[in-house]
Structures are given as C-alpha cells and as structure tokens.
Write a protein that holds these residues in place. Structure first.
Motif, mmCIF file in Angstrom:
data_model
loop_
_atom_site.group_PDB
_atom_site.id
_atom_site.type_symbol
_atom_site.label_atom_id
_atom_site.label_comp_id
_atom_site.label_asym_id
_atom_site.label_seq_id
_atom_site.Cartn_x
_atom_site.Cartn_y
_atom_site.Cartn_z
ATOM 1 N N GLN A 11 -7.306 2.037 3.839
ATOM 2 C CA GLN A 11 -6.859 2.553 4.523
ATOM 3 C C GLN A 11 -6.622 3.179 5.251
ATOM 4 O O GLN A 11 -7.257 4.639 4.618
ATOM 5 C CB GLN A 11 -4.896 1.974 4.031
ATOM 6 C CG GLN A 11 -4.213 1.108 3.918
ATOM 7 C CD GLN A 11 -4.766 -0.413 5.187
ATOM 8 O OE1 GLN A 11 -3.541 0.165 5.702
ATOM 9 N NE2 GLN A 11 -5.325 -1.019 4.211
ATOM 10 N N GLU A 12 -6.202 4.278 6.972
ATOM 11 C CA GLU A 12 -6.683 5.573 7.620
ATOM 12 C C GLU A 12 -5.445 5.928 7.069
ATOM 13 O O GLU A 12 -5.265 7.944 7.255
ATOM 14 C CB GLU A 12 -6.967 5.268 8.468
ATOM 15 C CG GLU A 12 -8.065 4.225 9.258
ATOM 16 C CD GLU A 12 -8.781 4.213 10.599
ATOM 17 O OE1 GLU A 12 -8.638 5.514 10.887
ATOM 18 O OE2 GLU A 12 -8.789 3.028 10.835
ATOM 19 N N ASP A 56 -9.345 11.055 -2.015
ATOM 20 C CA ASP A 56 -10.123 11.046 -0.997
ATOM 21 C C ASP A 56 -10.073 11.876 -0.412
ATOM 22 O O ASP A 56 -8.515 11.540 0.495
ATOM 23 C CB ASP A 56 -10.436 9.610 -0.632
ATOM 24 C CG ASP A 56 -12.058 9.961 0.356
ATOM 25 O OD1 ASP A 56 -12.056 10.144 1.190
ATOM 26 O OD2 ASP A 56 -13.146 9.651 -0.381
ATOM 27 N N PRO A 57 -10.457 12.639 0.095
ATOM 28 C CA PRO A 57 -9.614 13.481 1.632
ATOM 29 C C PRO A 57 -9.261 12.842 3.310
ATOM 30 O O PRO A 57 -8.901 13.660 3.623
ATOM 31 C CB PRO A 57 -10.902 14.506 2.026
ATOM 32 C CG PRO A 57 -12.137 14.391 1.386
ATOM 33 C CD PRO A 57 -11.791 13.266 0.406
ATOM 34 N N SER A 58 -10.128 11.957 2.270
ATOM 35 C CA SER A 58 -10.046 10.930 4.295
ATOM 36 C C SER A 58 -8.896 10.923 4.652
ATOM 37 O O SER A 58 -8.668 11.086 6.310
ATOM 38 C CB SER A 58 -11.381 9.764 4.673
ATOM 39 O OG SER A 58 -11.288 9.703 5.560
ATOM 40 N N PRO A 59 -8.337 10.022 4.302
ATOM 41 C CA PRO A 59 -6.526 9.156 4.995
ATOM 42 C C PRO A 59 -5.404 10.871 4.554
ATOM 43 O O PRO A 59 -6.318 11.173 4.239
ATOM 44 C CB PRO A 59 -6.981 8.376 3.539
ATOM 45 C CG PRO A 59 -6.741 8.972 2.345
ATOM 46 C CD PRO A 59 -7.937 9.562 2.662
ATOM 47 N N HIS A 60 -4.834 10.139 5.975
ATOM 48 C CA HIS A 60 -3.838 10.563 6.410
ATOM 49 C C HIS A 60 -2.470 10.577 4.923
ATOM 50 O O HIS A 60 -2.548 8.832 4.438
ATOM 51 C CB HIS A 60 -2.817 10.369 7.571
ATOM 52 C CG HIS A 60 -3.638 11.058 8.694
ATOM 53 N ND1 HIS A 60 -4.175 12.335 8.404
ATOM 54 C CD2 HIS A 60 -4.200 10.286 8.923
ATOM 55 C CE1 HIS A 60 -5.487 12.272 9.602
ATOM 56 N NE2 HIS A 60 -5.141 11.139 10.308
ATOM 57 N N PHE A 62 0.953 -0.875 0.218
ATOM 58 C CA PHE A 62 0.323 0.120 0.033
ATOM 59 C C PHE A 62 0.604 0.854 0.362
ATOM 60 O O PHE A 62 0.369 1.819 0.667
ATOM 61 C CB PHE A 62 -1.289 -0.011 0.954
ATOM 62 C CG PHE A 62 -2.074 -0.931 0.791
ATOM 63 C CD1 PHE A 62 -3.017 -0.946 0.459
ATOM 64 C CD2 PHE A 62 -2.252 -2.125 1.930
ATOM 65 C CE1 PHE A 62 -4.107 -1.378 0.328
ATOM 66 C CE2 PHE A 62 -2.674 -3.473 1.200
ATOM 67 C CZ PHE A 62 -3.651 -3.390 0.734
ATOM 68 N N GLY A 63 1.783 1.251 -0.440
ATOM 69 C CA GLY A 63 2.888 2.805 -0.643
ATOM 70 C C GLY A 63 2.263 3.300 -1.455
ATOM 71 O O GLY A 63 2.300 3.453 -3.009
#
Length: 291
Positions: free
Chosen positions: A233-234, A209-213, A180-181
């Motif tokens: 992933q978060e 998406d604006p959700s994950p860091h 997930f890099g």
C-alpha cells in the motif's frame, strides 16, 4: 500482501459455484503433508515477526485459538471457540466468492475461508486469499468484539450498498480497516489488518519503511481513496483504537455515498491539506517501481 497472476484460479475465478452459497466441506483429512508444511513455514515466520508489530488483541487472541504451527487448523474447532466469544463461525469456500454471497455470509456472522493453501513456490506472492491469509490473518481479530460487530455490520451494509451502486466506496472502507488497517497503541503504530498480519514483507514495510504515508483514519477520506491490490500500500489509515470500529458500525452510509460520489476519487499516494499525518511518506518504493 503481494499478488501475482500466474497461480491456479480458485472460487469465483474458476467458474461454476459448488453450491448456491458456495460453501464446501473443508475436508481437513485430505490436506497433504506438503500443505501442512507450507502452513508451518508461514505460521512460524509470522509468529516471529508480529510481536512488537501486531496489536495486543491479535497476539492475545491467538493464544486462545486451537491454532498450531504444525497443521492447518480444523474450521470446526475454530468455530466452536469463535461462537463462544463473538457468535461467529467459519465456512469453507473454494476461493473468492461473488459479492452478494460474501456479504450474506458476513451479515449472518459466517466468515468464508478459502479452503486451499498456496504452493511452496508462492509463499510471498498470491493471487487470492488462501487458508493462511483467512485463518491466520483474520480469525484472531474475529475474537475481538469490536471488529466482530463491525464485520457483521459491514456485511449488512454491503447488501444495501449493492442496491445503491456504492460497492466501490464501501470496499475501500473494508480494505483500509479489516485488511490493511493500523491502530495507535501505547504510543506506537500497530497492525490489526489481516492482509498485513499474514504477509511477511508487508508486516515490516507498513511500520518501518519510510515510503508509505500513515494517515489518521477519516471515513469520508477513506471512501474516496483507491487502493492497490498488486503491491504494498502507498498509504495506511490509523485508528485511535479498535472501539472506533464500533462507531463506524453505527454510521448511516447512504448520505456519505452521495457526498463522496460528488468529489474526486483520490489516488493512494495523494495527501490532502486536511489529512492528519502520523508519517508523510517519501514514496520512494513506488516511485522506483514506476520508473
């Protein structure tokens, strides 16, 4: 990639190993028209999505592989090309394999590939990696010398980590890089992780998406950070370039295992004051799921 728990078990989850190293014949001739059709659906939609999202190495290497939309690739033909470029070959396995078997294959530049393909009802939700995830997601990057050498070192390191009781920490490095890099390329973030590149939904979510860091990669930080196996992933960790993987391949992990084990394990959505952020996520997606 998203996962579900109702699909048939393969490999380790199914029980008895077919051989000591879990290798089986691909039996390419036995794939059905429906199975080739599933590959075609997945291949074509990811091929439309990834330009402008995947890194140059992924897109360019795809052009040099005997991989077509209309049929599941033959591992023998893929291995011939990989061997010439980076010394790797593919071996068919029935699904997930034990850790020691997995690391031993990687340490010998053999990449284990799930021989089965998901059903038409599982296009977006899969419990374990199948041939599409393993081949479409991983093989283009195995053509890249930096990632190929890193994965070889990871296999060797995995065998050592088992003896040190540090597999959890090393697994986090693999998850947040090879699977997930993200990396920085031409002033933008791009995908190189196979778990993203093989997923229709996460290849969009991770970048748009604006959700994950989205956080600058730091080895010790990653070694302390839990990851999600059941949903998007978060957080995503970002390399400056693929050559940074070569630097990781030279690291002595043993003292890092000791130091990180003495610190608190971080949750996927945590932010540290020391983090270098590309994007501070809103967390909205996972907050809504928890609610």
């Amino acid at each position: 990639m998203l996962y579900e728990t109702s699909s048939p078990a393969h490999g380790l989850a199914a029980g008895t190993p077919p051989s000591p190293n879990w290798v089986i014949d691909q039996n390419w001739e036995n794939y059905t028209a429906q199975e080739h059709g599933v590959w075609k659906t997945l291949f074509e939609r990811q091929s439309r999505l990834l330009p402008g999202r995947a890194c140059k190495a992924f897109l360019e290497n795809m052009q040099h592989l005997p991989m077509r939309p209309d049929e599941i690739p033959d591992f023998r033909r893929l291995s011939e090309v990989l061997m010439r470029h980076t010394g790797w070959q593919l071996v068919a396995v029935p699904g997930m394999v034990p850790d020691e078997v997995f690391f031993t294959h990687l340490a010998n530049r053999r990449f284990p590939v799930g021989q089965f393909i998901r059903s038409p009802e599982q296009l977006d939700y899969l419990q374990e990696p199948d041939v599409f995830h393993d081949v479409f997601g991983h093989v283009p990057m195995l053509m890249n010398p930096a990632l190929a050498d890193f994965l070889h070192a990871y296999g060797q390191g995995g065998l050592r980590a088992q003896k040190l009781g540090a597999l959890d920490q090393l697994a986090r490095v693999h998850w947040y890089t090879v699977e997930f890099g993200l990396l920085q390329e031409d002033g933008a973030l791009r995908i190189y992780g196979a778990g993203i590149a093989s997923s229709r939904t996460e290849s969009v979510f991770c970048l748009e998406d604006p959700s994950p860091h989205r956080i600058r990669f730091n080895l010790e930080r990653v070694m302390r950070t839990h990851y999600r196996i059941d949903d998007f992933q978060e957080c995503y960790f970002v390399l400056r370039d693929l050559d940074e993987l070569l630097e990781l391949a030279q690291v002595d992990f043993a003292p890092l295992y000791q130091s990180s084990a003495q610190q608190a394990v971080l949750q996927p959505g945590d932010i540290l004051a020391s983090d270098e952020l590309y994007t501070r996520g809103t967390g909205a997606y996972h907050h809504a799921k928890r609610a």
